[in-house]
Design an enzyme around this catalytic site. Structure first.
Site, PDB file in Angstrom:
ATOM      1  N   GLY A  77       0.560   5.019   5.683  1.00  0.00           N
ATOM      2  CA  GLY A  77      -0.641   4.926   4.848  1.00  0.00           C
ATOM      3  C   GLY A  77      -1.792   4.263   5.597  1.00  0.00           C
ATOM      4  O   GLY A  77      -2.871   4.061   5.043  1.00  0.00           O
ATOM      5  N   GLU A 131      -0.627  -5.218   6.171  1.00  0.00           N
ATOM      6  CA  GLU A 131       0.715  -5.342   5.577  1.00  0.00           C
ATOM      7  C   GLU A 131       1.546  -6.331   6.379  1.00  0.00           C
ATOM      8  O   GLU A 131       2.242  -7.179   5.828  1.00  0.00           O
ATOM      9  CB  GLU A 131       1.415  -3.971   5.565  1.00  0.00           C
ATOM     10  N   THR A 150       0.853  -1.197   0.000  1.00  0.00           N
ATOM     11  CA  THR A 150       0.000   0.000   0.000  1.00  0.00           C
ATOM     12  C   THR A 150       0.888   1.246   0.000  1.00  0.00           C
ATOM     13  O   THR A 150       1.943   1.255   0.631  1.00  0.00           O
ATOM     14  CB  THR A 150      -0.885  -0.015   1.259  1.00  0.00           C
ATOM     15  N   ASP A 176       6.353  -3.949  -1.071  1.00  0.00           N
ATOM     16  CA  ASP A 176       5.707  -2.860  -0.330  1.00  0.00           C
ATOM     17  C   ASP A 176       6.709  -1.746  -0.041  1.00  0.00           C
ATOM     18  O   ASP A 176       7.926  -1.970  -0.043  1.00  0.00           O
ATOM     19  CB  ASP A 176       5.127  -3.410   0.993  1.00  0.00           C
ATOM     20  N   THR A 232       4.521   4.259  -3.403  1.00  0.00           N
ATOM     21  CA  THR A 232       5.586   3.518  -4.092  1.00  0.00           C
ATOM     22  C   THR A 232       5.075   2.141  -4.513  1.00  0.00           C
ATOM     23  O   THR A 232       5.273   1.730  -5.673  1.00  0.00           O
ATOM     24  CB  THR A 232       6.836   3.372  -3.189  1.00  0.00           C
TER      25      THR A 232
HETATM   26  C1  A5P Z   1       1.138   2.023   4.238  1.00  0.00           C
HETATM   27  O1  A5P Z   1       0.451   1.788   5.428  1.00  0.00           O
HETATM   28  C2  A5P Z   1       2.579   2.170   4.505  1.00  0.00           C
HETATM   29  O2  A5P Z   1       3.189   1.192   5.249  1.00  0.00           O
HETATM   30  C3  A5P Z   1       3.375   2.492   3.250  1.00  0.00           C
HETATM   31  O3  A5P Z   1       3.888   1.344   2.641  1.00  0.00           O
HETATM   32  C4  A5P Z   1       4.444   3.404   3.664  1.00  0.00           C
HETATM   33  O4  A5P Z   1       3.814   4.456   4.385  1.00  0.00           O
HETATM   34  C5  A5P Z   1       5.218   3.967   2.488  1.00  0.00           C
HETATM   35  O5  A5P Z   1       4.362   4.726   1.705  1.00  0.00           O
HETATM   36  P1  A5P Z   1       4.880   5.581   0.489  1.00  0.00           P
HETATM   37  O6  A5P Z   1       5.439   4.635  -0.504  1.00  0.00           O
HETATM   38  O7  A5P Z   1       3.653   6.288   0.011  1.00  0.00           O
HETATM   39  O8  A5P Z   1       5.888   6.542   1.028  1.00  0.00           O
END
Ligand code: A5P
Length: 234
Positions: free
Chosen positions: A105, A111, A33, A89, A36
Site C-alpha cells: 500500500g 508503518e 494502512t 496493521d 484489512t
Molecule cells: C500498506 O503499505 C501495507 O503494508 C499493507 O498493510 C499491506 O499491503 C496489506 O494490505 P491489505 O490489507 O490491503 O492486503
C-alpha cells in the site's frame, strides 16, 4: 463484487474485529494502512460512537488512514515519544515466525516507525498472506529517495543475480509515498535464504529509506479464512 471478493472482504473484517479486542479505553493506537487495517479503523470508530471505547488516540500510518480515522470520529495525532500501546496493521506476506513483508500500500516507512514503537503489534490478514518463507509470493517494496533513483535501482538489482527492481507506477505516473519518496519493488530470481542479511544489504544501500521487511516486529497475527480466525503467536 464477486462472491469470492465478498468472502475475502469478510475474512479481512473478521480478522480486524478480533484485533480490535486488544484496544481498551485510554489507549494510543497505531492505525495501519490497507484494505484489512481499514476494518480495524472502522470498528474502533464504531465502538467510540457507541460509547464502548473512550479517550482513544489514533496514530495513523498514512494520510489515507488519517482521513478514514477522522471520518469515523477517532482523534488522531502524530507519533510521540510515548509510542503506541497497540498497533493493528495488515501484511502482504506472513511467515511461520511472524516475520512480514509489508508496503504494497506504499506506507511501509510510517508503518515501520509506528510499529517499532508499539508495545504490542497485531497483524490482521486473510489466509492468502501466509507463506512458508518470505519473498515467495510478492515483490519486496523498498522506499527510496527520488533523487538519484536510477542509480539506487541499479545497485539494488545487483544485490542478487537476476533480481529485478521496478519503480512503482500507477496510471503511468510514479507512485510517490506520503514522505515524498519513490517505491521500488524488488523480485528475486532465487530464494532469499537469509532475509535478515538481505534486509541489511538493502538498507545499507545509499538512497534507500527502508524496506518492507518487518522482521521481529509482530507479536500476534489474526488470520481469517474458511475455517474461521486463526491466532498465531511469536
Ligand atoms: C500498506 O503499505 C501495507 O503494508 C499493507 O498493510 C499491506 O499491503 C496489506 O494490505 P491489505 O490489507 O490491503 O492486503
Amino acid at each position: 463484487m464477486t462472491d469470492r471478493q465478498s468472502q475475502l472482504e469478510e475474512f479481512k473484517r473478521l480478522a480486524a474485529l478480533e484485533a480490535v479486542k486488544h484496544v481498551k479505553s485510554g489507549m494510543t493506537v497505531g492505525l495501519g494502512t490497507g484494505s484489512t487495517a481499514k476494518y480495524a479503523i472502522l470498528e474502533i470508530g464504531r465502538l467510540i460512537q457507541d460509547g464502548k471505547l473512550a479517550e482513544i488516540i489514533g496514530v495513523p500510518t498514512s494520510q489515507a488512514s488519517e482521513d478514514l480515522a477522522r471520518s469515523v470520529g477517532i482523534n488522531v495525532q502524530e507519533l510521540t515519544a510515548f509510542g503506541v500501546d497497540v498497533a493493528i496493521d495488515g501484511a502482504d506476506e506472513i511467515d511461520p515466525n511472524l516475520d512480514l513483508i509489508k508496503g504494497h500500500g506504499g506506507a511501509l516507512v510510517r508503518e515501520k516507525v509506528v510499529e517499532f514503537h508499539a508495545r504490542f503489534f497485531v497483524v490482521v490478514a486473510d489466509t492468502s498472506k501466509l507463506v512458508p518463507e518470505l519473498c515467495s509470493k510478492v515483490t519486496l517494496p523498498v522506499e527510496i529517495l527520488a533523487w538519484g533513483s536510477r542509480a539506487t535501482v541499479n545497485t539494488l538489482a545487483g544485490l542478487q543475480n537476476g533480481a529485478q527492481v521496478r519503480l512503482r507506477t500507477k496510471e503511468g505516473q510514479a507512485v510517490v509515498s506520503d514522505n515524498g519518496n519513490l517505491i521500488a519493488d524488488m523480485s528475486f530470481r532465487f530464494p532469499v535464504t537469509d532475509v535478515r542479511e538481505m534486509d541489511a544489504r538493502i538498507r545499507h544501500t545509499p538512497g534507500v529509506v527502508d524496506t518492507g521487511f518487518f522482521l521481529g516486529y509482530a507479536n500476534i497475527a489474526y488470520v481469517a479464512g474458511p475455517g474461521g480466525v486463526e491466532t498465531f503467536k511469536r
